[in-house]
Design a protein around this motif. Structure first.
Motif, PDB file in Angstrom:
ATOM      1  N   SER A   1      35.592  43.740  27.126  1.00  6.94           N
ATOM      2  CA  SER A   1      37.041  43.532  27.051  1.00  6.94           C
ATOM      3  C   SER A   1      37.798  44.715  27.641  1.00  6.94           C
ATOM      4  O   SER A   1      38.759  44.542  28.406  1.00  6.94           O
ATOM      5  CB  SER A   1      37.441  43.314  25.585  1.00  6.94           C
ATOM      6  N   MET A   2      37.360  45.921  27.308  1.00  7.58           N
ATOM      7  CA  MET A   2      38.001  47.112  27.866  1.00  7.58           C
ATOM      8  C   MET A   2      37.784  47.166  29.372  1.00  7.58           C
ATOM      9  O   MET A   2      38.694  47.520  30.128  1.00  7.58           O
ATOM     10  CB  MET A   2      37.468  48.385  27.201  1.00  7.58           C
ATOM     11  N   ALA A   3      36.583  46.808  29.831  1.00  4.69           N
ATOM     12  CA  ALA A   3      36.283  46.814  31.266  1.00  4.69           C
ATOM     13  C   ALA A   3      37.230  45.890  32.019  1.00  4.69           C
ATOM     14  O   ALA A   3      37.769  46.269  33.056  1.00  4.69           O
ATOM     15  CB  ALA A   3      34.830  46.398  31.504  1.00  4.69           C
TER      16      ALA A   3
ATOM     17  N   THR B   1      40.970  45.443  36.084  1.00  5.29           N
ATOM     18  CA  THR B   1      42.084  44.642  36.616  1.00  5.29           C
ATOM     19  C   THR B   1      43.247  45.536  37.011  1.00  5.29           C
ATOM     20  O   THR B   1      43.839  45.373  38.074  1.00  5.29           O
ATOM     21  CB  THR B   1      42.520  43.587  35.580  1.00  5.29           C
ATOM     22  N   GLU B   2      43.549  46.521  36.181  1.00  4.07           N
ATOM     23  CA  GLU B   2      44.649  47.442  36.468  1.00  4.07           C
ATOM     24  C   GLU B   2      44.272  48.427  37.576  1.00  4.07           C
ATOM     25  O   GLU B   2      45.017  48.620  38.533  1.00  4.07           O
ATOM     26  CB  GLU B   2      45.014  48.193  35.173  1.00  4.07           C
ATOM     27  N   HIS B   3      43.117  49.042  37.464  1.00  2.00           N
ATOM     28  CA  HIS B   3      42.759  50.144  38.356  1.00  2.00           C
ATOM     29  C   HIS B   3      42.458  49.698  39.789  1.00  2.00           C
ATOM     30  O   HIS B   3      42.826  50.385  40.739  1.00  2.00           O
ATOM     31  CB  HIS B   3      41.555  50.904  37.794  1.00  2.00           C
ATOM     32  N   TYR B   4      41.788  48.590  39.957  1.00  2.00           N
ATOM     33  CA  TYR B   4      41.349  48.183  41.293  1.00  2.00           C
ATOM     34  C   TYR B   4      42.322  47.251  42.017  1.00  2.00           C
ATOM     35  O   TYR B   4      42.049  46.855  43.146  1.00  2.00           O
ATOM     36  CB  TYR B   4      39.959  47.540  41.231  1.00  2.00           C
ATOM     37  N   ALA B   5      43.456  46.941  41.397  1.00  2.00           N
ATOM     38  CA  ALA B   5      44.404  45.994  41.984  1.00  2.00           C
ATOM     39  C   ALA B   5      44.828  46.385  43.399  1.00  2.00           C
ATOM     40  O   ALA B   5      44.987  45.522  44.249  1.00  2.00           O
ATOM     41  CB  ALA B   5      45.619  45.833  41.084  1.00  2.00           C
ATOM     42  N   GLY B   6      44.998  47.639  43.689  1.00  2.00           N
ATOM     43  CA  GLY B   6      45.424  48.060  45.020  1.00  2.00           C
ATOM     44  C   GLY B   6      44.279  48.353  45.976  1.00  2.00           C
ATOM     45  O   GLY B   6      44.512  48.695  47.124  1.00  2.00           O
ATOM     46  N   ILE B   7      43.040  48.205  45.465  1.00  2.00           N
ATOM     47  CA  ILE B   7      41.874  48.565  46.266  1.00  2.00           C
ATOM     48  C   ILE B   7      41.054  47.335  46.658  1.00  2.00           C
ATOM     49  O   ILE B   7      40.594  47.226  47.788  1.00  2.00           O
ATOM     50  CB  ILE B   7      40.995  49.580  45.496  1.00  2.00           C
ATOM     51  N   LEU B   8      40.871  46.426  45.712  1.00  2.00           N
ATOM     52  CA  LEU B   8      40.052  45.220  45.915  1.00  2.00           C
ATOM     53  C   LEU B   8      40.891  43.968  45.691  1.00  2.00           C
ATOM     54  O   LEU B   8      41.916  44.016  45.005  1.00  2.00           O
ATOM     55  CB  LEU B   8      38.870  45.208  44.935  1.00  2.00           C
ATOM     56  N   SER B   9      40.433  42.848  46.207  1.00  2.00           N
ATOM     57  CA  SER B   9      41.133  41.587  45.969  1.00  2.00           C
ATOM     58  C   SER B   9      40.924  41.159  44.511  1.00  2.00           C
ATOM     59  O   SER B   9      39.943  41.551  43.868  1.00  2.00           O
ATOM     60  CB  SER B   9      40.585  40.489  46.892  1.00  2.00           C
ATOM     61  N   ALA B  10      41.846  40.352  44.005  1.00  2.00           N
ATOM     62  CA  ALA B  10      41.726  39.840  42.635  1.00  2.00           C
ATOM     63  C   ALA B  10      40.418  39.070  42.467  1.00  2.00           C
ATOM     64  O   ALA B  10      39.755  39.169  41.430  1.00  2.00           O
ATOM     65  CB  ALA B  10      42.924  38.962  42.287  1.00  2.00           C
ATOM     66  N   GLY B  11      40.027  38.334  43.490  1.00  2.00           N
ATOM     67  CA  GLY B  11      38.776  37.576  43.431  1.00  2.00           C
ATOM     68  C   GLY B  11      37.572  38.486  43.289  1.00  2.00           C
ATOM     69  O   GLY B  11      36.659  38.201  42.507  1.00  2.00           O
ATOM     70  N   GLN B  12      37.546  39.590  44.047  1.00  2.00           N
ATOM     71  CA  GLN B  12      36.419  40.512  43.953  1.00  2.00           C
ATOM     72  C   GLN B  12      36.412  41.220  42.601  1.00  2.00           C
ATOM     73  O   GLN B  12      35.345  41.418  42.015  1.00  2.00           O
ATOM     74  CB  GLN B  12      36.415  41.532  45.087  1.00  2.00           C
ATOM     75  N   ILE B  13      37.568  41.590  42.097  1.00  2.00           N
ATOM     76  CA  ILE B  13      37.636  42.236  40.784  1.00  2.00           C
ATOM     77  C   ILE B  13      37.072  41.304  39.725  1.00  2.00           C
ATOM     78  O   ILE B  13      36.210  41.697  38.921  1.00  2.00           O
ATOM     79  CB  ILE B  13      39.080  42.651  40.434  1.00  2.00           C
ATOM     80  N   ASP B  14      37.523  40.057  39.711  1.00  2.00           N
ATOM     81  CA  ASP B  14      37.032  39.088  38.731  1.00  2.00           C
ATOM     82  C   ASP B  14      35.523  38.903  38.848  1.00  2.00           C
ATOM     83  O   ASP B  14      34.810  38.863  37.841  1.00  2.00           O
ATOM     84  CB  ASP B  14      37.734  37.735  38.891  1.00  2.00           C
ATOM     85  N   TYR B  15      35.039  38.791  40.078  1.00  3.64           N
ATOM     86  CA  TYR B  15      33.609  38.601  40.307  1.00  3.64           C
ATOM     87  C   TYR B  15      32.816  39.811  39.804  1.00  3.64           C
ATOM     88  O   TYR B  15      31.786  39.665  39.129  1.00  3.64           O
ATOM     89  CB  TYR B  15      33.343  38.373  41.805  1.00  3.64           C
ATOM     90  N   MET B  16      33.282  41.010  40.116  1.00  4.68           N
ATOM     91  CA  MET B  16      32.562  42.211  39.712  1.00  4.68           C
ATOM     92  C   MET B  16      32.580  42.404  38.198  1.00  4.68           C
ATOM     93  O   MET B  16      31.561  42.789  37.601  1.00  4.68           O
ATOM     94  CB  MET B  16      33.129  43.440  40.426  1.00  4.68           C
ATOM     95  N   VAL B  17      33.710  42.124  37.555  1.00  7.58           N
ATOM     96  CA  VAL B  17      33.765  42.236  36.090  1.00  7.58           C
ATOM     97  C   VAL B  17      32.783  41.250  35.470  1.00  7.58           C
ATOM     98  O   VAL B  17      31.997  41.618  34.590  1.00  7.58           O
ATOM     99  CB  VAL B  17      35.204  42.012  35.561  1.00  7.58           C
TER     100      VAL B  17
ATOM    101  N   ARG C   1      44.467  53.594  31.294  1.00 10.90           N
ATOM    102  CA  ARG C   1      45.560  54.299  31.989  1.00 10.90           C
ATOM    103  C   ARG C   1      46.336  55.281  31.098  1.00 10.90           C
ATOM    104  O   ARG C   1      46.565  56.425  31.514  1.00 10.90           O
ATOM    105  CB  ARG C   1      46.511  53.293  32.634  1.00 10.90           C
ATOM    106  N   PRO C   2      46.769  54.908  29.894  1.00  8.58           N
ATOM    107  CA  PRO C   2      47.570  55.859  29.101  1.00  8.58           C
ATOM    108  C   PRO C   2      46.843  57.152  28.727  1.00  8.58           C
ATOM    109  O   PRO C   2      47.468  58.120  28.316  1.00  8.58           O
ATOM    110  CB  PRO C   2      47.917  55.072  27.828  1.00  8.58           C
ATOM    111  N   PHE C   3      45.522  57.161  28.878  1.00 10.52           N
ATOM    112  CA  PHE C   3      44.739  58.322  28.461  1.00 10.52           C
ATOM    113  C   PHE C   3      44.186  59.136  29.627  1.00 10.52           C
ATOM    114  O   PHE C   3      43.489  60.122  29.421  1.00 10.52           O
ATOM    115  CB  PHE C   3      43.617  57.867  27.519  1.00 10.52           C
ATOM    116  N   ARG C   4      44.507  58.727  30.832  1.00 10.33           N
ATOM    117  CA  ARG C   4      44.089  59.507  31.993  1.00 10.33           C
ATOM    118  C   ARG C   4      44.916  60.785  32.042  1.00 10.33           C
ATOM    119  O   ARG C   4      46.051  60.819  31.603  1.00 10.33           O
ATOM    120  CB  ARG C   4      44.281  58.696  33.272  1.00 10.33           C
ATOM    121  N   GLY C   5      44.318  61.845  32.573  1.00  7.43           N
ATOM    122  CA  GLY C   5      45.024  63.129  32.647  1.00  7.43           C
ATOM    123  C   GLY C   5      44.900  63.963  31.386  1.00  7.43           C
ATOM    124  O   GLY C   5      45.530  65.004  31.261  1.00  7.43           O
ATOM    125  N   LYS C   6      44.085  63.525  30.431  1.00  8.83           N
ATOM    126  CA  LYS C   6      43.901  64.260  29.182  1.00  8.83           C
ATOM    127  C   LYS C   6      42.553  64.982  29.137  1.00  8.83           C
ATOM    128  O   LYS C   6      42.059  65.320  28.077  1.00  8.83           O
ATOM    129  CB  LYS C   6      44.042  63.313  27.992  1.00  8.83           C
TER     130      LYS C   6
END
Length: 171
Positions: free
Chosen positions: A19-21, A26-42, A92-97
């Motif tokens: 669930s966390m993945a 979905t958030e992190h790879y949105a600008g890097i990979l297509s939605a289809g590839q993200i769904d497939y990889m998850v 995302r809210p915990f990055r940079g810590k």
């Protein structure tokens, strides 16, 4: 309080990791990979079933916790003389810590304890933020790798390594 902790994921927690993945990928790879590839990889690599299978194959999953709450995860696979860092993801809210720094420090101590000479990982070559973070942690690019993952998708990655000095280790 700012307590950072790395703790093992139990086999019963694969659903939570999946669930966390899905959220992070979905958030992190949105600008890097297509939605289809993200769904497939998850579904292929980070569904609860895939995580459970990876654990059976020797992968070790850990929660990355902040103030007692899981806010990310990592997965490793020991090899002969090295450690493959298969996954490291933080919400995302915990990055940079400095949670990645804490995780890599933990893995460095693990490598020293077990006599492994390096940690290596793959990172999408268009994932500039993660590449910069890995460089700050001391990783260097050693080569490139393109992997066909099925359904017409490829992973176009850089391989990065962190050499481990064999000092006294204590976990």
């Amino acid at each position: 309080m700012d307590i950072r902790e790395i703790k093992p994921v139990s086999p019963e927690e694969c659903e939570q990791v999946g669930s966390m993945a899905k959220e992070i990928w979905t958030e992190h790879y949105a600008g890097i990979l297509s939605a289809g590839q993200i769904d497939y990889m998850v579904e292929t690599f980070q569904s609860p079933q895939a995580i459970s299978q990876q654990i059976k194959e020797g992968y070790q999953y850990y929660w990355i916790c902040y103030d007692g709450q899981p806010v990310g995860y990592l997965a490793i696979h020991p090899e002969d003389t090295s450690l493959f860092l298969s996954k490291i993801y933080i919400r995302r809210p915990f990055r940079g810590k400095k949670l990645s720094t804490c995780a890599v420090h933990y893995l460095t101590l693990l490598c020293q304890e077990r006599g492994w000479d390096r940690i290596w990982l793959t990172v999408n070559k268009h994932n500039a933020g993660s590449i910069a973070a890995y460089k700050r942690l001391g990783f260097v690019k050693t080569r490139e790798l393109v992997t066909d993952i099925g359904q017409g998708y490829v992973m176009d990655d850089d391989i990065m390594e962190l050499m481990i000095s064999q000092k006294e280790a204590s976990l």
